[in-house]
Design a protein around this motif. Structure first.
Motif, PDB file in Angstrom:
ATOM      1  N   LYS A  43      -9.247 -17.578   8.223  1.00 40.62           N
ATOM      2  CA  LYS A  43      -8.029 -17.368   7.394  1.00 40.62           C
ATOM      3  C   LYS A  43      -6.863 -16.888   8.066  1.00 40.62           C
ATOM      4  O   LYS A  43      -6.880 -16.142   9.085  1.00 40.62           O
ATOM      5  CB  LYS A  43      -8.420 -16.946   6.156  1.00 40.62           C
ATOM      6  CG  LYS A  43      -9.532 -17.370   5.249  1.00 40.62           C
ATOM      7  CD  LYS A  43      -9.533 -16.971   4.161  1.00 40.62           C
ATOM      8  CE  LYS A  43     -10.447 -17.434   3.016  1.00 40.62           C
ATOM      9  NZ  LYS A  43     -10.598 -16.969   1.927  1.00 40.62           N
ATOM     10  N   GLU A  44      -5.737 -17.313   7.795  1.00 37.42           N
ATOM     11  CA  GLU A  44      -4.500 -16.559   8.125  1.00 37.42           C
ATOM     12  C   GLU A  44      -4.357 -15.288   7.644  1.00 37.42           C
ATOM     13  O   GLU A  44      -4.796 -14.937   6.454  1.00 37.42           O
ATOM     14  CB  GLU A  44      -3.393 -17.427   7.753  1.00 37.42           C
ATOM     15  CG  GLU A  44      -3.371 -18.830   8.506  1.00 37.42           C
ATOM     16  CD  GLU A  44      -2.142 -19.437   8.400  1.00 37.42           C
ATOM     17  OE1 GLU A  44      -1.913 -20.517   9.206  1.00 37.42           O
ATOM     18  OE2 GLU A  44      -1.138 -18.878   8.053  1.00 37.42           O
ATOM     19  N   ARG A  45      -3.390 -14.262   8.106  1.00 40.16           N
ATOM     20  CA  ARG A  45      -3.267 -13.091   7.664  1.00 40.16           C
ATOM     21  C   ARG A  45      -2.651 -13.070   6.318  1.00 40.16           C
ATOM     22  O   ARG A  45      -1.387 -14.029   6.086  1.00 40.16           O
ATOM     23  CB  ARG A  45      -2.823 -12.003   8.630  1.00 40.16           C
ATOM     24  CG  ARG A  45      -2.550 -10.678   8.500  1.00 40.16           C
ATOM     25  CD  ARG A  45      -2.193  -9.765   9.731  1.00 40.16           C
ATOM     26  NE  ARG A  45      -0.964 -10.230  10.113  1.00 40.16           N
ATOM     27  CZ  ARG A  45      -0.518  -9.710  11.332  1.00 40.16           C
ATOM     28  NH1 ARG A  45      -1.486  -8.859  11.967  1.00 40.16           N
ATOM     29  NH2 ARG A  45       0.618 -10.041  11.983  1.00 40.16           N
ATOM     30  N   GLU A  46      -2.911 -12.315   5.506  1.00 38.52           N
ATOM     31  CA  GLU A  46      -2.205 -12.368   4.058  1.00 38.52           C
ATOM     32  C   GLU A  46      -1.944 -10.966   3.460  1.00 38.52           C
ATOM     33  O   GLU A  46      -2.499 -10.005   3.932  1.00 38.52           O
ATOM     34  CB  GLU A  46      -3.137 -13.008   3.109  1.00 38.52           C
ATOM     35  CG  GLU A  46      -4.829 -12.239   2.783  1.00 38.52           C
ATOM     36  CD  GLU A  46      -5.483 -12.850   1.914  1.00 38.52           C
ATOM     37  OE1 GLU A  46      -5.057 -13.879   1.348  1.00 38.52           O
ATOM     38  OE2 GLU A  46      -6.510 -11.958   1.322  1.00 38.52           O
ATOM     39  N   GLU A  47      -0.950 -10.831   2.573  1.00 37.58           N
ATOM     40  CA  GLU A  47      -0.586  -9.569   2.055  1.00 37.58           C
ATOM     41  C   GLU A  47      -1.643  -9.209   1.227  1.00 37.58           C
ATOM     42  O   GLU A  47      -2.406  -9.797   0.579  1.00 37.58           O
ATOM     43  CB  GLU A  47       0.814  -9.727   1.560  1.00 37.58           C
ATOM     44  CG  GLU A  47       0.653 -10.561   0.090  1.00 37.58           C
ATOM     45  CD  GLU A  47       0.729 -12.002   0.215  1.00 37.58           C
ATOM     46  OE1 GLU A  47       0.495 -12.506   1.332  1.00 37.58           O
ATOM     47  OE2 GLU A  47       0.462 -12.742  -0.834  1.00 37.58           O
ATOM     48  N   VAL A  48      -1.828  -7.524   1.086  1.00 40.77           N
ATOM     49  CA  VAL A  48      -2.520  -7.012   0.342  1.00 40.77           C
ATOM     50  C   VAL A  48      -1.824  -6.219  -0.809  1.00 40.77           C
ATOM     51  O   VAL A  48      -2.004  -6.253  -1.770  1.00 40.77           O
ATOM     52  CB  VAL A  48      -3.558  -6.219   0.957  1.00 40.77           C
ATOM     53  CG1 VAL A  48      -4.292  -5.285   0.046  1.00 40.77           C
ATOM     54  CG2 VAL A  48      -4.482  -7.092   2.004  1.00 40.77           C
ATOM     55  N   ALA A  49      -1.084  -5.252  -0.123  1.00 38.07           N
ATOM     56  CA  ALA A  49      -0.154  -4.479  -0.965  1.00 38.07           C
ATOM     57  C   ALA A  49       0.962  -3.809  -0.267  1.00 38.07           C
ATOM     58  O   ALA A  49       0.983  -3.896   1.128  1.00 38.07           O
ATOM     59  CB  ALA A  49      -0.982  -3.088  -1.543  1.00 38.07           C
ATOM     60  N   ALA A  50       2.102  -3.267  -0.941  1.00 33.05           N
ATOM     61  CA  ALA A  50       2.996  -2.485  -0.182  1.00 33.05           C
ATOM     62  C   ALA A  50       3.645  -1.592  -1.151  1.00 33.05           C
ATOM     63  O   ALA A  50       3.568  -1.253  -2.292  1.00 33.05           O
ATOM     64  CB  ALA A  50       4.296  -3.623   0.174  1.00 33.05           C
ATOM     65  N   ILE A  51       4.466  -0.517  -0.532  1.00 29.44           N
ATOM     66  CA  ILE A  51       4.912   0.654  -1.186  1.00 29.44           C
ATOM     67  C   ILE A  51       6.224   0.977  -0.625  1.00 29.44           C
ATOM     68  O   ILE A  51       6.575   0.924   0.812  1.00 29.44           O
ATOM     69  CB  ILE A  51       3.947   1.806  -0.913  1.00 29.44           C
ATOM     70  CG1 ILE A  51       4.468   2.969  -1.760  1.00 29.44           C
ATOM     71  CG2 ILE A  51       3.771   2.192   0.575  1.00 29.44           C
ATOM     72  CD1 ILE A  51       3.323   4.286  -1.918  1.00 29.44           C
ATOM     73  N   TYR A  52       7.038   1.233  -1.490  1.00 30.04           N
ATOM     74  CA  TYR A  52       8.727   1.508  -1.058  1.00 30.04           C
ATOM     75  C   TYR A  52       8.778   3.122  -1.038  1.00 30.04           C
ATOM     76  O   TYR A  52       8.265   4.026  -1.986  1.00 30.04           O
ATOM     77  CB  TYR A  52       9.699   1.096  -1.997  1.00 30.04           C
ATOM     78  CG  TYR A  52      10.923   1.449  -1.749  1.00 30.04           C
ATOM     79  CD1 TYR A  52      11.557   2.233  -3.007  1.00 30.04           C
ATOM     80  CD2 TYR A  52      11.536   1.377  -0.716  1.00 30.04           C
ATOM     81  CE1 TYR A  52      12.962   2.688  -2.814  1.00 30.04           C
ATOM     82  CE2 TYR A  52      12.750   1.542  -0.559  1.00 30.04           C
ATOM     83  CZ  TYR A  52      13.781   2.286  -1.713  1.00 30.04           C
ATOM     84  OH  TYR A  52      14.934   2.627  -1.341  1.00 30.04           O
ATOM     85  N   ARG A  53       8.889   3.605   0.251  1.00 28.98           N
ATOM     86  CA  ARG A  53       9.216   5.040   0.554  1.00 28.98           C
ATOM     87  C   ARG A  53      10.014   5.752  -0.432  1.00 28.98           C
ATOM     88  O   ARG A  53       9.764   6.891  -0.882  1.00 28.98           O
ATOM     89  CB  ARG A  53       9.250   5.300   1.887  1.00 28.98           C
ATOM     90  CG  ARG A  53       8.993   6.774   2.413  1.00 28.98           C
ATOM     91  CD  ARG A  53       9.428   6.857   3.660  1.00 28.98           C
ATOM     92  NE  ARG A  53       8.787   8.091   4.395  1.00 28.98           N
ATOM     93  CZ  ARG A  53       8.995   8.376   5.741  1.00 28.98           C
ATOM     94  NH1 ARG A  53       9.539   7.549   6.448  1.00 28.98           N
ATOM     95  NH2 ARG A  53       8.558   9.674   5.952  1.00 28.98           N
ATOM     96  N   GLY A  54      11.025   5.075  -1.006  1.00 28.01           N
ATOM     97  CA  GLY A  54      11.957   5.945  -1.821  1.00 28.01           C
ATOM     98  C   GLY A  54      11.634   6.520  -2.915  1.00 28.01           C
ATOM     99  O   GLY A  54      11.931   7.489  -3.131  1.00 28.01           O
ATOM    100  N   ASP A  55      10.658   5.452  -3.734  1.00 30.05           N
ATOM    101  CA  ASP A  55      10.531   6.010  -5.129  1.00 30.05           C
ATOM    102  C   ASP A  55       9.001   5.882  -5.190  1.00 30.05           C
ATOM    103  O   ASP A  55       8.590   6.037  -6.591  1.00 30.05           O
ATOM    104  CB  ASP A  55      11.195   5.230  -6.248  1.00 30.05           C
ATOM    105  CG  ASP A  55      11.261   3.909  -6.377  1.00 30.05           C
ATOM    106  OD1 ASP A  55      11.877   3.122  -6.940  1.00 30.05           O
ATOM    107  OD2 ASP A  55      10.264   3.529  -5.543  1.00 30.05           O
ATOM    108  N   GLY A  56       8.404   5.468  -4.233  1.00 36.06           N
ATOM    109  CA  GLY A  56       6.896   5.174  -4.489  1.00 36.06           C
ATOM    110  C   GLY A  56       6.659   3.971  -5.272  1.00 36.06           C
ATOM    111  O   GLY A  56       5.434   3.832  -5.588  1.00 36.06           O
TER     112      GLY A  56
END
Length: 126
Positions: A43-56
């Motif tokens: 399969k192709e690489r897919e997104e799992v999760a992300a986090i914004y450093r500014g406010d979490g």
């Protein structure tokens, strides 16, 4: 430049848990967003999760929401992914990524992220 090193992968049975880590070094003050992606066999690489450093603030793929938790320890320049209730479909190479131009509306796009780690393998058996 930023260097990213993942760890914490391994082999577990279905229903198990793993905590993945991503240690950042270099020009870490420039980073304002980080994420986890995975690539399963065939399969192709897919997104799992992300986090914004500014406010979490966080975002999750639908397939992992409620089972995975992304977090960030700014003092240690380390991002984590707590994975629970793992299934064989979660098997794959997990990559961490970082960027200095994070925007939530684009978190699923791999080209949002400039820096990538080498990956850590997660294998879930049934």
């Amino acid at each position: 430049q930023v260097q990213l090193v993942e760890s914490g992968g391994g082999s577990v049975q279905a229903g198990g848990s793993l905590r993945l880590s991503c240690a950042a070094s270099g020009d870490t003050n420039s980073i304002n967003g980080m994420g986890w992606f995975r690539q399963s066999p065939g399969k192709e690489r897919e997104e799992v999760a992300a986090i914004y450093r500014g406010d979490g603030s966080t975002a999750y793929a639908y397939s992992v929401k409620g089972r995975f938790t992304i977090s960030l320890d700014n003092a240690k320049n380390t991002m984590y992914l707590q994975t629970n209730s793992l299934t064989p479909e979660d098997t794959g190479m997990y990559y961490c990524a970082a960027t200095s131009s994070f925007r939530f509306q684009f978190w699923r796009l791999q080209n949002t992220f400039y820096y990538w780690g080498q990956g850590t393998q997660v294998t879930v058996s049934s």
